[in-house]
Design an enzyme around this catalytic site. Structure first.
Site, PDB file in Angstrom:
ATOM      1  N   SER A  69       0.811  -1.226   0.000  1.00 50.74           N
ATOM      2  CA  SER A  69       0.000   0.000   0.000  1.00 50.74           C
ATOM      3  C   SER A  69       0.837   1.265   0.000  1.00 50.74           C
ATOM      4  CB  SER A  69      -0.929  -0.030   1.217  1.00 50.74           C
ATOM      5  OG  SER A  69      -1.685  -1.208   1.203  1.00 50.74           O
ATOM      6  N   ARG A  90       7.968   6.537  -3.533  1.00 53.00           N
ATOM      7  CA  ARG A  90       8.293   7.241  -2.278  1.00 53.00           C
ATOM      8  C   ARG A  90       7.530   6.572  -1.149  1.00 53.00           C
ATOM      9  NH1 ARG A  90       4.620   9.561  -5.115  1.00 53.00           N
ATOM     10  NH2 ARG A  90       6.190  10.435  -6.496  1.00 53.00           N
ATOM     11  N   ASP A 136      -3.503  -1.713  -2.484  1.00 53.28           N
ATOM     12  CA  ASP A 136      -4.722  -2.148  -1.782  1.00 53.28           C
ATOM     13  C   ASP A 136      -5.988  -1.577  -2.420  1.00 53.28           C
ATOM     14  OD1 ASP A 136      -4.567  -0.014   1.185  1.00 53.28           O
ATOM     15  OD2 ASP A 136      -3.963   0.362  -0.867  1.00 53.28           O
TER      16      ASP A 136
HETATM   17  O1  BG6 Z   1      -4.360   0.931   3.625  1.00 51.82           O
HETATM   18  P1  BG6 Z   1      -3.530   2.119   3.995  1.00 51.82           P
HETATM   19  O2  BG6 Z   1      -2.268   1.785   4.672  1.00 51.82           O
HETATM   20  O3  BG6 Z   1      -4.338   3.158   4.721  1.00 51.82           O
HETATM   21  O4  BG6 Z   1      -3.098   2.781   2.580  1.00 51.82           O
HETATM   22  C1  BG6 Z   1      -3.919   3.677   1.867  1.00 51.82           C
HETATM   23  C2  BG6 Z   1      -3.031   4.418   0.873  1.00 51.82           C
HETATM   24  O5  BG6 Z   1      -2.010   5.087   1.619  1.00 51.82           O
HETATM   25  C3  BG6 Z   1      -1.167   5.877   0.779  1.00 51.82           C
HETATM   26  O6  BG6 Z   1      -0.239   6.555   1.572  1.00 51.82           O
HETATM   27  C4  BG6 Z   1      -0.427   4.991  -0.207  1.00 51.82           C
HETATM   28  O7  BG6 Z   1       0.421   5.770  -1.048  1.00 51.82           O
HETATM   29  C5  BG6 Z   1      -1.418   4.208  -1.050  1.00 51.82           C
HETATM   30  O8  BG6 Z   1      -0.743   3.286  -1.895  1.00 51.82           O
HETATM   31  C6  BG6 Z   1      -2.399   3.457  -0.156  1.00 51.82           C
HETATM   32  O9  BG6 Z   1      -3.399   2.867  -0.962  1.00 51.82           O
END
Ligand code: BG6
Ligand code: ADP
Length: 482
Positions: free
Chosen positions: A157, A172, A210
């Protein structure tokens, strides 16, 4: 007493008769800073559409708009056992998915909280942690061992450029991560090396974001699903575009991919408005950005997502207590001075307190921050939490509205997951109101609604792994032209 059936849940009436004028004045200032009008939502959404389009061009824009190499819609007929792992911002999940082949699936899963300090550990610590969790899970689920390596869908994610379905070069870190030696590298071989080191019989078939998993898993069971959204530690969305409408893919596709082929896009729209043209940023948002490991990045995410909402509340309370000396007089502010001591469950619990005297809030401040609060202070605190929660929900839906307008969806199920969506009180109602404020619908029923997503990072990853194995069996491409 006539029993009229189950009572409506207790709601606070809330009154400010005992709140000092000076605090009410501060509150009005915060209300103007944190309230997002319908007109502002419309302006933000219009810019969001422009940025979504720009992200698909060769020169790009603020929003990465990453082609995911998911080139097929799920049919609901995908079958088989797949492993999935989900490395999110707070937890690692390992899921065994049994796809039933009739729009159904069954999952067995374990969740492992990311160890403290993992966000800034050495990369080997991260990959070995995942491999060890996989080893434990596989040994539990397959005590007699596996006859062949298990196919794995790796839900990662974070923003990763993909030249094919089974690679992902981390652009990043986000959500407070800052692990050296991963940005600019393909994370699949890094994980695979640790898997081999621990001798786990697993083969990484696909790398998935995700939101892409959420999109595909939700479409597998709900044909109305048009996008997958996460409102969790971070925020993001994925939807299907069409290859011919993605200029940055020109010349990069094998001949077996038709111009009309679908292509799931991982927007990575947490980066929306990094150039600060439309979002109503406050000095608190600016401070959070400046003190984050990646200043200037993820501007939208830093205003609305789970990793940050508690910190926005902390900064506002600290200013009122320490700089303005208007609340928490003669209290020890050591804990309140600690960055990120409040996760988003803190404002969440404040908004859940059903009592007029906010006694749950009193207990919360006492136990977490060792601060004694007065009843008037608790009323101000409650209102500030509401302002932060409402701003998050209203801004969050701009991505949904922008995708629907860009793709011309008049009706849609926007499938959402993540603890802010699932657990923050009032998020769903506030989000729905935000959509109504943007679209001005006249209809009785909202044509675009946010629904609870299927398990995207588990089942979605498995379905995508199944779709990928099918393409490979048919000799179809799963990445850029070699
Ligand atoms: O499921 P999490 O950890 O809240 O992630 C949500 C999004 O968080 C962002 O910071 C990521 O760059 C994404 O790729 C990701 O989909
Ligand atoms: N009760 C709650 N209400 C709102 N947000 C919460 C709650 N509990 C945890 N959170 C926030 O949700 C985020 C975790 O989101 P989640 O979707 O569970 O994990 P991940 O982001 O790793 O997929 C954290 O930022 C945390 O602050």
């Amino acid at each position: 007493m006539v029993h009229l059936g189950p009572k409506a849940p207790q709601h606070r009436k809330g009154s400010f008769f005992d709140v000092p004028e000076v605090l009410v004045h501060e509150l009005h200032k915060l209300e103007s800073l944190l309230t997002v009008s319908a007109g502002t939502l419309k302006k933000i959404t219009d810019h969001f559409i422009t940025e979504l389009e720009k992200g698909l061009t060769k020169q790009g824009g603020n929003i990465p708009m990453i082609p995911t190499w998911v080139l097929d819609f799920p049919t609901g007929k995908e079958k088989g056992d797949y492993l999935a792992i989900d490395l999110g911002g707070t937890n690692l999940r390992v899921v065994l998915v049994k796809l039933g082949g009739n729009h159904d699936f069954d999952t067995t899963q374990s969740k492992y909280a990311l160890p403290e300090g993992m966000r800034t550990a050495k990369k080997e610590v991260l990959w070995d942690f995942i491999a060890e969790c996989l080893k434990k899970f596989v040994e539990e689920e397959f005590p007699e061992g596996c006859t062949a390596p298990l196919p794995l869908g790796f839900t990662f994610s974070y923003p990763a450029t993909q030249h094919s379905i089974n690679n992902g070069i981390l652009q990043r870190w986000t959500k407070g991560f800052d692990i050296e030696g991963v940005e600019g590298h393909d994370v699949v071989p890094q994980l695979q090396a640790s898997i081999e080191k621990f001798g786990v019989p697993i083969n990484v078939v696909a790398l998935i974001n995700d939101t892409t998993g959420t999109l595909v898993a939700s479409m597998y069971t709900d044909p109305e699903a048009k996008m997958g959204l996460i409102f969790g530690t971070g925020c993001n969305g994925a939807y299907y575009d069409v290859v011919k409408d993605i200029p940055k893919l020109e010349g990069k596709l094998e001949s077996d991919v038709s111009p009309d082929s679908p292509m799931a896009i991982n927007c990575e729209y947490g980066a929306f408005d990094n150039e600060h043209l439309v979002l109503p940023r406050t000095k608190y948002d600016i401070q959070i950005d400046k003190e984050s490991p990646r200043p200037g990045q993820q501007s939208f995410e830093k205003m609305i997502s789970g990793y940050y909402l508690g910190e926005v509340l902390r900064l506002i309370l600290l200013e009122l207590a320490s700089e303005r000396q208007l609340i928490f007089k003669n209290q020890d502010l050591t804990k309140l001075n600690k960055p990120f001591i409040l996760d988003t469950s803190f404002p969440s619990k404040i908004e859940e307190d059903p009592f007029e005297n906010l006694s749950d809030v009193e207990e919360l401040f006492n136990s977490v921050l060792q601060i004694q609060t007065t009843a008037p202070e608790r009323k101000i605190i409650r209102r500030i939490a509401e302002l932060i929660g409402e701003r998050s929900a209203r801004l969050s839906i701009c991505g949904i509205a922008a995708i629907c307008k860009k793709r011309g969806y008049k009706t849609a199920h926007a499938a959402a997951d993540g603890s802010v969506y699932n657990k923050y009180p009032g998020f769903k109602e506030r989000a729905a109101k935000g959509l109504r404020d943007i679209f001005d619908w006249e209809t009785e029923e909202d044509p675009i609604i946010i629904v609870a997503a299927e398990d995207g990072s588990g089942a979605g990853a498995a379905i995508i792994a199944a779709l990928t194995e099918k393409r490979l069996r048919e000799g179809k491409s799963v990445g850029v032209k070699v």
